[in-house]
Design an enzyme around this catalytic site. Sequence first.
Site, PDB file in Angstrom:
ATOM      1  N   HIS A 164      18.920   3.520 -25.928  1.00 26.47           N
ATOM      2  CA  HIS A 164      17.737   3.486 -25.063  1.00 26.47           C
ATOM      3  C   HIS A 164      17.912   2.375 -24.024  1.00 26.47           C
ATOM      4  O   HIS A 164      18.229   1.235 -24.384  1.00 26.47           O
ATOM      5  CB  HIS A 164      16.485   3.159 -25.871  1.00 26.47           C
ATOM      6  CG  HIS A 164      16.053   4.203 -26.856  1.00 26.47           C
ATOM      7  ND1 HIS A 164      15.003   5.059 -26.633  1.00 26.47           N
ATOM      8  CD2 HIS A 164      16.538   4.519 -28.083  1.00 26.47           C
ATOM      9  CE1 HIS A 164      14.846   5.853 -27.688  1.00 26.47           C
ATOM     10  NE2 HIS A 164      15.766   5.548 -28.580  1.00 26.47           N
ATOM     11  N   ARG A 222      16.482  10.984 -18.513  1.00 32.82           N
ATOM     12  CA  ARG A 222      15.220  10.265 -18.725  1.00 32.82           C
ATOM     13  C   ARG A 222      14.528  10.762 -19.991  1.00 32.82           C
ATOM     14  O   ARG A 222      14.531  11.961 -20.279  1.00 32.82           O
ATOM     15  CB  ARG A 222      14.300  10.451 -17.506  1.00 32.82           C
ATOM     16  CG  ARG A 222      14.871   9.795 -16.273  1.00 32.82           C
ATOM     17  CD  ARG A 222      13.916   9.748 -15.096  1.00 32.82           C
ATOM     18  NE  ARG A 222      14.684   9.405 -13.895  1.00 32.82           N
ATOM     19  CZ  ARG A 222      15.066   8.177 -13.557  1.00 32.82           C
ATOM     20  NH1 ARG A 222      14.716   7.152 -14.333  1.00 32.82           N
ATOM     21  NH2 ARG A 222      15.773   7.967 -12.471  1.00 32.82           N
ATOM     22  N   ASP A 223      13.965   9.811 -20.733  1.00 34.33           N
ATOM     23  CA  ASP A 223      13.239  10.143 -21.963  1.00 34.33           C
ATOM     24  C   ASP A 223      12.003  10.966 -21.599  1.00 34.33           C
ATOM     25  O   ASP A 223      11.299  10.662 -20.640  1.00 34.33           O
ATOM     26  CB  ASP A 223      12.841   8.857 -22.699  1.00 34.33           C
ATOM     27  CG  ASP A 223      12.445   9.117 -24.134  1.00 34.33           C
ATOM     28  OD1 ASP A 223      13.193   8.690 -25.035  1.00 34.33           O
ATOM     29  OD2 ASP A 223      11.384   9.756 -24.369  1.00 34.33           O
ATOM     30  N   ILE A 224      11.736  12.018 -22.392  1.00 35.87           N
ATOM     31  CA  ILE A 224      10.615  12.920 -22.114  1.00 35.87           C
ATOM     32  C   ILE A 224       9.273  12.216 -22.343  1.00 35.87           C
ATOM     33  O   ILE A 224       8.253  12.621 -21.786  1.00 35.87           O
ATOM     34  CB  ILE A 224      10.733  14.195 -23.004  1.00 35.87           C
ATOM     35  CG1 ILE A 224       9.978  15.361 -22.399  1.00 35.87           C
ATOM     36  CG2 ILE A 224      10.312  13.924 -24.434  1.00 35.87           C
ATOM     37  CD1 ILE A 224      10.310  16.698 -23.037  1.00 35.87           C
ATOM     38  N   ASN A 240      17.893   3.000 -32.420  1.00 36.36           N
ATOM     39  CA  ASN A 240      17.105   3.127 -33.639  1.00 36.36           C
ATOM     40  C   ASN A 240      17.984   3.773 -34.704  1.00 36.36           C
ATOM     41  O   ASN A 240      18.760   4.673 -34.395  1.00 36.36           O
ATOM     42  CB  ASN A 240      15.871   4.012 -33.396  1.00 36.36           C
ATOM     43  CG  ASN A 240      14.869   3.347 -32.469  1.00 36.36           C
ATOM     44  OD1 ASN A 240      14.656   2.145 -32.549  1.00 36.36           O
ATOM     45  ND2 ASN A 240      14.277   4.124 -31.577  1.00 36.36           N
ATOM     46  N   HIS A 252      22.098   7.592 -29.622  1.00 41.37           N
ATOM     47  CA  HIS A 252      21.662   7.402 -28.237  1.00 41.37           C
ATOM     48  C   HIS A 252      21.220   5.962 -28.051  1.00 41.37           C
ATOM     49  O   HIS A 252      20.589   5.378 -28.919  1.00 41.37           O
ATOM     50  CB  HIS A 252      20.544   8.374 -27.849  1.00 41.37           C
ATOM     51  CG  HIS A 252      19.420   8.436 -28.832  1.00 41.37           C
ATOM     52  ND1 HIS A 252      19.504   9.133 -30.013  1.00 41.37           N
ATOM     53  CD2 HIS A 252      18.198   7.866 -28.825  1.00 41.37           C
ATOM     54  CE1 HIS A 252      18.378   9.005 -30.687  1.00 41.37           C
ATOM     55  NE2 HIS A 252      17.565   8.228 -29.988  1.00 41.37           N
ATOM     56  N   GLU A 284      14.345   9.473 -34.413  1.00 38.81           N
ATOM     57  CA  GLU A 284      13.812  10.843 -34.414  1.00 38.81           C
ATOM     58  C   GLU A 284      14.916  11.870 -34.218  1.00 38.81           C
ATOM     59  O   GLU A 284      14.850  12.962 -34.765  1.00 38.81           O
ATOM     60  CB  GLU A 284      12.800  11.026 -33.276  1.00 38.81           C
ATOM     61  CG  GLU A 284      11.492  10.309 -33.459  1.00 38.81           C
ATOM     62  CD  GLU A 284      10.621  10.411 -32.213  1.00 38.81           C
ATOM     63  OE1 GLU A 284      10.934  11.220 -31.319  1.00 38.81           O
ATOM     64  OE2 GLU A 284       9.642   9.658 -32.145  1.00 38.81           O
ATOM     65  N   VAL A 285      15.900  11.518 -33.409  1.00 40.59           N
ATOM     66  CA  VAL A 285      16.969  12.465 -33.076  1.00 40.59           C
ATOM     67  C   VAL A 285      18.276  11.922 -33.648  1.00 40.59           C
ATOM     68  O   VAL A 285      18.712  10.822 -33.284  1.00 40.59           O
ATOM     69  CB  VAL A 285      17.081  12.669 -31.547  1.00 40.59           C
ATOM     70  CG1 VAL A 285      18.217  13.637 -31.226  1.00 40.59           C
ATOM     71  CG2 VAL A 285      15.760  13.177 -30.969  1.00 40.59           C
TER      72      VAL A 285
HETATM   73  P1  5GP Z   1      14.860   7.866 -31.361  1.00 43.70           P
HETATM   74  O1  5GP Z   1      13.492   7.652 -31.941  1.00 43.70           O
HETATM   75  O2  5GP Z   1      15.606   8.931 -32.114  1.00 43.70           O
HETATM   76  O3  5GP Z   1      15.632   6.611 -31.160  1.00 43.70           O
HETATM   77  O4  5GP Z   1      14.598   8.388 -29.901  1.00 43.70           O
HETATM   78  C1  5GP Z   1      14.543   9.733 -29.550  1.00 43.70           C
HETATM   79  C2  5GP Z   1      13.971   9.793 -28.157  1.00 43.70           C
HETATM   80  O5  5GP Z   1      14.201  11.098 -27.651  1.00 43.70           O
HETATM   81  C3  5GP Z   1      12.472   9.549 -28.109  1.00 43.70           C
HETATM   82  O6  5GP Z   1      12.213   8.413 -27.273  1.00 43.70           O
HETATM   83  C4  5GP Z   1      11.906  10.840 -27.543  1.00 43.70           C
HETATM   84  O7  5GP Z   1      10.830  10.631 -26.642  1.00 43.70           O
HETATM   85  C5  5GP Z   1      13.105  11.466 -26.847  1.00 43.70           C
HETATM   86  N1  5GP Z   1      13.083  12.902 -26.811  1.00 43.70           N
HETATM   87  C6  5GP Z   1      12.751  13.738 -27.838  1.00 43.70           C
HETATM   88  N2  5GP Z   1      12.879  15.024 -27.447  1.00 43.70           N
HETATM   89  C7  5GP Z   1      13.291  14.996 -26.147  1.00 43.70           C
HETATM   90  C8  5GP Z   1      13.592  16.022 -25.193  1.00 43.70           C
HETATM   91  O8  5GP Z   1      13.512  17.209 -25.451  1.00 43.70           O
HETATM   92  N3  5GP Z   1      13.980  15.592 -23.953  1.00 43.70           N
HETATM   93  C9  5GP Z   1      14.093  14.278 -23.630  1.00 43.70           C
HETATM   94  N4  5GP Z   1      14.471  13.993 -22.390  1.00 43.70           N
HETATM   95  N5  5GP Z   1      13.818  13.293 -24.507  1.00 43.70           N
HETATM   96  C10 5GP Z   1      13.426  13.647 -25.748  1.00 43.70           C
END
Ligand code: 5GP
Length: 114
Positions: free
Chosen positions: A100, A27-29, A85, A98, A93-94
């Site tokens: 979603h 689950r997303d944090i 993304n 991944h 961000e990461v």
């Molecule tokens: P992006 O913007 O890279 O597509 O999505 C990264 C997602 O990772 C974001 O929705 C963010 O809330 C989630 N996220 C960032 N750090 C963590 C974490 O430490 N744990 C979890 N479960 N989700 C995270």
Amino acid sequence: MTLFEKIMNGDLPADFVHQDDQAVAFRDINPAAPVHILIVPRKVIPTTNDITDEDGPLIGHMFAIARDLAKKEGIADDGYRLLFNCNRHGGQEVYHLHLHLLGGRPLGRMVAAA
Ligand code: 5GP
């Protein structure tokens, strides 16, 4: 090591909803919807730009996990959104691929910009 590798290794905690030899889901944090799950391949692929033809089965597997989780979470019939993304304009961000899985409420036609 990417943040998601640390989660997969157990160095950081996460609420896992699926784990297998190719991919995990947790689950997303910071959930953007009542159901917000990230499906992450164990293989580190930084962005969708880095997906190769050989990754086809792995990407297909990620969608199969999403399909099964949507059913398990009870959002399959009402519907949901799957998204990747990519890079800065995509709001990534990461930098570990991944998928979603978002659902549990009407999401509108598109996700609003942050
Ligand atoms: P992006 O913007 O890279 O597509 O999505 C990264 C997602 O990772 C974001 O929705 C963010 O809330 C989630 N996220 C960032 N750090 C963590 C974490 O430490 N744990 C979890 N479960 N989700 C995270």
